[in-house]
Scaffold this active site. Structure first.
Site, PDB file in Angstrom:
ATOM      1  N   ASP A 263      38.976 -98.626  10.040  1.00 12.74           N
ATOM      2  CA  ASP A 263      38.696 -98.811  11.470  1.00 12.74           C
ATOM      3  C   ASP A 263      39.394 -97.723  12.298  1.00 12.74           C
ATOM      4  OD1 ASP A 263      37.874-100.892  13.710  1.00 12.74           O
ATOM      5  OD2 ASP A 263      39.926-100.264  14.131  1.00 12.74           O
TER       6      ASP A 263
ATOM      7  N   PRO B 117      32.139 -96.360  -1.085  1.00 18.36           N
ATOM      8  CA  PRO B 117      32.055 -97.722  -1.645  1.00 18.36           C
ATOM      9  C   PRO B 117      32.588 -97.767  -3.084  1.00 18.36           C
ATOM     10  CG  PRO B 117      29.977 -96.631  -1.966  1.00 18.36           C
ATOM     11  CD  PRO B 117      30.903 -95.607  -1.391  1.00 18.36           C
ATOM     12  N   TRP B 118      32.455 -98.933  -3.712  1.00 17.82           N
ATOM     13  CA  TRP B 118      33.022 -99.108  -5.046  1.00 17.82           C
ATOM     14  C   TRP B 118      32.007 -98.920  -6.179  1.00 17.82           C
ATOM     15  CZ3 TRP B 118      29.918-102.863  -6.805  1.00 17.82           C
ATOM     16  CH2 TRP B 118      29.513-103.886  -5.957  1.00 17.82           C
TER      17      TRP B 118
ATOM     18  N   GLU C  85      24.795 -94.350   4.819  1.00 20.06           N
ATOM     19  CA  GLU C  85      24.009 -94.678   3.626  1.00 20.06           C
ATOM     20  C   GLU C  85      24.274 -96.141   3.322  1.00 20.06           C
ATOM     21  OE1 GLU C  85      21.880 -92.791   2.361  1.00 20.06           O
ATOM     22  OE2 GLU C  85      22.448 -90.786   3.029  1.00 20.06           O
TER      23      GLU C  85
ATOM     24  N   GLU D  38      20.041-108.197   0.020  1.00 17.54           N
ATOM     25  CA  GLU D  38      20.587-107.400  -1.074  1.00 17.54           C
ATOM     26  C   GLU D  38      21.602-108.236  -1.858  1.00 17.54           C
ATOM     27  OE1 GLU D  38      23.293-104.149  -0.080  1.00 17.54           O
ATOM     28  OE2 GLU D  38      22.264-102.886  -1.525  1.00 17.54           O
TER      29      GLU D  38
ATOM     30  N   THR E 175      28.512-103.359   7.382  1.00 11.56           N
ATOM     31  CA  THR E 175      29.618-102.432   7.680  1.00 11.56           C
ATOM     32  C   THR E 175      29.092-101.283   8.543  1.00 11.56           C
ATOM     33  OG1 THR E 175      30.512-102.971   5.506  1.00 11.56           O
ATOM     34  CG2 THR E 175      31.472-101.074   6.609  1.00 11.56           C
TER      35      THR E 175
ATOM     36  N   LYS F  39      38.502 -92.143   2.744  1.00 11.84           N
ATOM     37  CA  LYS F  39      39.060 -93.466   2.450  1.00 11.84           C
ATOM     38  C   LYS F  39      38.166 -94.123   1.400  1.00 11.84           C
ATOM     39  CE  LYS F  39      38.487 -97.582   3.635  1.00 11.84           C
ATOM     40  NZ  LYS F  39      38.773 -98.201   2.336  1.00 11.84           N
ATOM     41  N   PRO F  40      38.613 -94.141   0.124  1.00 12.97           N
ATOM     42  CA  PRO F  40      37.807 -94.809  -0.885  1.00 12.97           C
ATOM     43  C   PRO F  40      37.911 -96.320  -0.751  1.00 12.97           C
ATOM     44  CG  PRO F  40      39.856 -94.015  -1.850  1.00 12.97           C
ATOM     45  CD  PRO F  40      39.864 -93.578  -0.403  1.00 12.97           C
ATOM     46  N   SER F  41      37.021 -97.032  -1.400  1.00 17.77           N
ATOM     47  CA  SER F  41      37.109 -98.490  -1.431  1.00 17.77           C
ATOM     48  C   SER F  41      38.441 -98.899  -2.076  1.00 17.77           C
ATOM     49  CB  SER F  41      35.949 -99.054  -2.261  1.00 17.77           C
ATOM     50  OG  SER F  41      36.208-100.411  -2.561  1.00 17.77           O
TER      51      SER F  41
ATOM     52  N   CYS G 190      22.370 -99.152  -4.970  1.00 20.11           N
ATOM     53  CA  CYS G 190      21.622 -99.343  -3.715  1.00 20.11           C
ATOM     54  C   CYS G 190      20.127 -99.112  -3.890  1.00 20.11           C
ATOM     55  CB  CYS G 190      22.193 -98.439  -2.640  1.00 20.11           C
ATOM     56  SG  CYS G 190      22.370 -96.757  -3.221  1.00 20.11           S
TER      57      CYS G 190
END
Ligand code: NAD
Length: 491
Positions: A211, A148-149, A248, A383, A230, A173-175, A282
């Site tokens: 994907d 995630p970012w 996570e 959230e 996601t 694969k980063p954000s 988070c």
């Protein structure tokens, strides 16, 4: 200066010609152009990881550890550059990236380098007489890592560290909002001598390359850190190839303050725990439950404390809270606050964008405290992932447990009390992967982090993470060469 970044496939820097831009959310400036990969590049990355797997898995753990430590040394040498890059792509304060994001990522990598050498397990022995059983803990093969970012480098290392230490090869694969430090980490890995194909970085949208990574038949496991929605989508996507998953996901941490607590410490803990990383954490303390007898006093003192939080330009060393990750995300956070007010809640602090002209071009939102919300309202249940927390009263310990557990999430929680019995009872009853007593957020590489309920499953950090990135094989040897085993009823 707009720098061009390319993806990293099979040890080569690959320019796909198609690009997307990365924006500094604190200023609105474009800071980088990055190659946009498609399914063809993804296929090549998986293929190279598959080819690199046998040799990487065959290295002794000591040899893998040496390479990971060399990689950590290079990251350490380049730490100031990483801190600045992370700040520029996320809008978080430089004092945070310098003291937390970068050094903690390096510590985590070093932890996994060491842990790879001491995997625990059951003793080899004769569980059936005349048969020796042993356990092998093996890597899975190619693992897809999707990050995630909010803590780009840190979340990357939480996955890369255990996956590589255990002998897997990876495609990360980063954000697309924050790919830069992951790409620079790959450059450092290349310099450290991590062989071609062991670590590949694919850059591009989750809906296409993400994907394709999840669906790829040669990828044995997917590790995602991201939104719960996601996570649900990925569970569906992964079903056709029965992939192992490590998820996570989101959180909505309760922060329960009893009347006997050190109120000053709780106020400071809630300010830090709620507004760290502009609340885009988070485990952020987002639901503050306060025992009714001290509720009014707490709200007043907490609002006074919040007004001292220094919101500003991230590269300014006085800044304690920077911008949010993007303009879209700031609008989303603002929408949550507006709907809460429309539903009868009240803003006790913040609730709007800062007015300072220096911040006019960035995605800023003031630290916000909401009161008078109902437990079932959107602002309490969902959230927000921004600098917005809700304060609510409770009457009894039983009610505090009930309220704390009353969301779909279960990532983290904290309890503030001087009563050791109450602290122990609460830590047992709260349904969350981490419960802090008289603290919130503090984490360490040796201890696990991960969710209960819809916050996901699988652990980050600690030996449990290393175990998650392996699979277990039972090897049984018949020791006496007997034709007829004791259980054979066909004679
Ligand atoms: P996100 O779910 O939007 O994106 C996460 C990653 O998934 C990105 O790389 C994205 O490109 C990719 N992705 C999106 N759709 C995909 C798909 N269909 N297939 C494959 N990949 C796809 O999350 P975000 O907005 O980047 O991060 C914020 C979220 O992450 C919050 O919900 C936060 O709570 C969560 N988070 C959880 C933890 C934890 O440890 N539990 C830690 C940090 C962040």
């Amino acid at each position: 200066m707009v720098k061009r970044y390319t993806s990293y496939i099979d040890g080569k820097w690959v320019d796909t010609k198609r690009t997307f831009t990365v924006i500094n959310p604190a200023t609105g400036d474009v800071i980088a152009e990055v190659s946009k990969c498609g399914t063809e590049e993804l296929g090549r990355a998986v293929c190279s990881a598959k080819q690199a797997f046998p040799a990487w898995a065959d290295l002794g753990p000591g040899e893998r550890a040496a390479l990971l430590n060399k990689w950590a040394d290079i990251l350490e040498r380049r730490a100031p550059e990483f801190a600045e890059l992370e700040t520029r792509q996320t809008g978080k304060p430089i004092i945070m990236t310098e003291t937390f994001d970068i050094p903690f990522s390096i510590d985590n990598l070093r932890f996994f380098a060491s842990a790879a050498r001491v995997l625990p397990g059951m003793a080899t022995m004769e569980y059936v007489p005349g048969h020796q059983s042993s356990i092998r803990r093996e890597p899975l093969g190619v693992i897809g890592l999707i990050s995630p970012w909010n803590y780009p480098m840190n979340m990357g290392v939480w996955k890369l560290g255990p996956a590589l230490a255990a002998g897997n090869t990876v495609v990360i694969k980063p954000s697309s909002i924050t790919p830069l430090t992951t790409l620079e980490m790959a450059r450092a890995a290349e310099e450290a001598g991590i062989p071609a194909g062991v670590l590949n970085v694919i850059t591009g949208p989750g809906q296409t390359v993400g994907d394709a990574l999840v669906r790829h038949p040669d990828v044995r496991m997917i590790s995602l850190t991201g939104d719960t929605e996601t996570g649900k989508r990925i569970m569906t996507q992964a079903a056709s190839t029965v992939k192992k998953l490590h998820l996570e996901l989101g959180g909505k941490a309760p922060f329960v303050i009893f009347a006997d607590a050190d109120i000053e410490a709780a106020i400071q803990g809630a300010a830090m725990g709620g507004f760290i990383n502009s609340g885009q954490d988070c485990t952020a303390a987002t639901r503050i439950y306060v025992e009714a007898s001290i509720y009014e006093e707490f709200v007043q003192r907490f609002v006074n404390r919040i007004e001292r939080v220094r919101v500003g330009l991230p590269m300014n060393r006085q800044t304690e809270m920077g911008s949010l990750i993007s303009f879209d995300h700031r609008d989303k956070v603002e929408g949550y606050v507006q709907r809460a007010v429309a539903n009868g809640a009240k803003i006790a602090a913040g609730g709007k964008r800062p007015e300072h002209p220096d911040l006019a071009n960035g995605a800023y939102f003031l630290p916000t405290v909401i009161v008078n919300a109902t437990q079932d309202s959107e602002i309490v249940q969902q959230e927000v992932f921004g600098p917005v927390l809700v304060v609510l009263p409770f009457e009894t310990e039983e009610q505090a447990v009930e309220l704390a557990n009353d969301t779909p999430f279960g990532l983290a929680a904290s309890v503030w009390t001087k009563d050791v019995f109450k602290a122990n009872r609460m830590s047992a009853k709260i349904q969350a992967g981490t419960v802090w007593i008289n603290d919130h957020i503090t984490i360490v590489s040796e201890m696990p982090h991960g969710g209960y309920k819809q916050s996901g499953f699988g652990k980050d950090m600690s030996i449990y993470a290393l175990e998650d990135y392996t699979q277990i094989k039972h090897v049984m040897i018949e020791m006496n060469g007997k034709v007829y085993k004791d259980w054979h009823y066909m004679r």
